[in-house]
Design an enzyme around this catalytic site. Sequence first.
Site, PDB file in Angstrom:
ATOM      1  N   LYS A   1      89.554 -11.050 -12.152  1.00 43.41           N
ATOM      2  CA  LYS A   1      89.087  -9.720 -11.734  1.00 43.41           C
ATOM      3  C   LYS A   1      88.696  -9.754 -10.254  1.00 43.41           C
ATOM      4  O   LYS A   1      89.045  -8.853  -9.484  1.00 43.41           O
ATOM      5  CB  LYS A   1      87.884  -9.283 -12.594  1.00 43.41           C
ATOM      6  CG  LYS A   1      88.303  -8.900 -14.004  1.00 43.41           C
ATOM      7  CD  LYS A   1      87.134  -8.756 -14.959  1.00 43.41           C
ATOM      8  CE  LYS A   1      87.670  -8.582 -16.383  1.00 43.41           C
ATOM      9  NZ  LYS A   1      86.644  -8.634 -17.420  1.00 43.41           N
TER      10      LYS A   1
ATOM     11  N   GLN B   1      80.393  -9.325 -17.825  1.00 45.73           N
ATOM     12  CA  GLN B   1      81.373 -10.050 -18.646  1.00 45.73           C
ATOM     13  C   GLN B   1      80.757 -10.400 -20.000  1.00 45.73           C
ATOM     14  O   GLN B   1      79.695 -11.013 -20.060  1.00 45.73           O
ATOM     15  CB  GLN B   1      81.835 -11.315 -17.894  1.00 45.73           C
ATOM     16  CG  GLN B   1      82.958 -12.063 -18.577  1.00 45.73           C
ATOM     17  CD  GLN B   1      84.254 -11.246 -18.677  1.00 45.73           C
ATOM     18  OE1 GLN B   1      84.678 -10.617 -17.719  1.00 45.73           O
ATOM     19  NE2 GLN B   1      84.871 -11.248 -19.839  1.00 45.73           N
TER      20      GLN B   1
ATOM     21  N   ASP C   1      83.863  -0.060 -17.243  1.00 45.36           N
ATOM     22  CA  ASP C   1      84.434  -0.561 -18.500  1.00 45.36           C
ATOM     23  C   ASP C   1      84.515   0.562 -19.543  1.00 45.36           C
ATOM     24  O   ASP C   1      85.210   0.430 -20.548  1.00 45.36           O
ATOM     25  CB  ASP C   1      83.536  -1.678 -19.069  1.00 45.36           C
ATOM     26  CG  ASP C   1      84.153  -3.059 -18.869  1.00 45.36           C
ATOM     27  OD1 ASP C   1      85.374  -3.133 -18.674  1.00 45.36           O
ATOM     28  OD2 ASP C   1      83.405  -4.045 -18.922  1.00 45.36           O
TER      29      ASP C   1
END
Length: 303
Positions: free
Chosen positions: A54, A98, A121
């Site tokens: 990422k 994460q 997200d």
Amino acid sequence: MTAKLIKGTEIQKEILEEIGKEVKEIKEKHNVVPGLVTILVGESPASISYVTLKIKTANALGFKEIQENQPDDISEADLLALIDKYNKDESINGILVQLPLPKHIDDKKVLNAIDPDKDVDGFHPVNVGRLMIGGSEVKFPPCTPYGIQEMIVRAGVETKGAEVVVVGRSNIVGKPIANMMVQKGRGANATVTIVHTGTQDLASHCKRADILIVAAGVPELVKPEWIKPGSCVIDVGVNRVGEKISEKTGKKIAILKGDVDFDKAKEIAGYITPVPGGVGPMTITMLMLNTLKSLKFKLGISS
Ligand code: NAD
């Protein structure tokens, strides 16, 4: 018949180029770039490799990228304070935590602490609600379903009026993609059925799908005889079924299989995604797109 392959790796390239171009234009006009913070707790090798990818992708696009690597024993209060810091940071448009988090931390509490307008997200209840309402309410569709929908659109598969069957009802794939496909609008307007472990006759539902989206996490769950000839099959499953030595690097790598018997299914379907190289690369791509969108919302730039 041999199905047309929908390659996530190629669509990823296309979308990343579009994002890179927009980042440049916004920088020239507004002197600002999208800002993404990636928060990693602990040292799980899988999490490190996801976050590293990422970061690499964000940097290549010219984003401002901040890495917050925190020890495994960080307290929940300290993690919440860190999120609060980035909620207030004007240069940050996206906050990514994460998962999974260590057991002593309530991940729901942490995800819900992210400012919904920086929740790239798309897991915050506010964004889940926005997605449910649909249309202009939607800000950040969750990245994997967003990628699936984009693949279907870019492959030129008609969704309006199509029978879509989604196998799996998780909050990160099954439920959101079903919700997205049922809305009015681009890449949607479909008749949607969700099937799951409580469904009585999985095969009969799959057999009538014009678009079959499988996110169960069970290797080769979907049999070739369940596939409607000419249909579009999106295989989200990533299952490690063994190990092999890579011809390129000579190192041990995982053997991955999807939720669909690919070799046989590709002779029946009209379109199909491979595993790996199908849905996989799309998730990170859409994370970047959501971060760009977050900056655009802030600047009042539409589209
Ligand atoms: P999950 O375990 O949270 O949910 C799986 C769902 O499938 C459940 O709702 C369950 O009811 C259903 N299911 C399981 N076995 C079934 C069966 N035998 N019959 C009918 N339904 C069944 O999983 P998830 O997080 O949604 O992920 C699903 C798969 O997709 C996994 O293999 C995961 O690794 C993969 N995945 C890939 C990406 C990506 O490529 N970017 C992203 C997310 C998930």
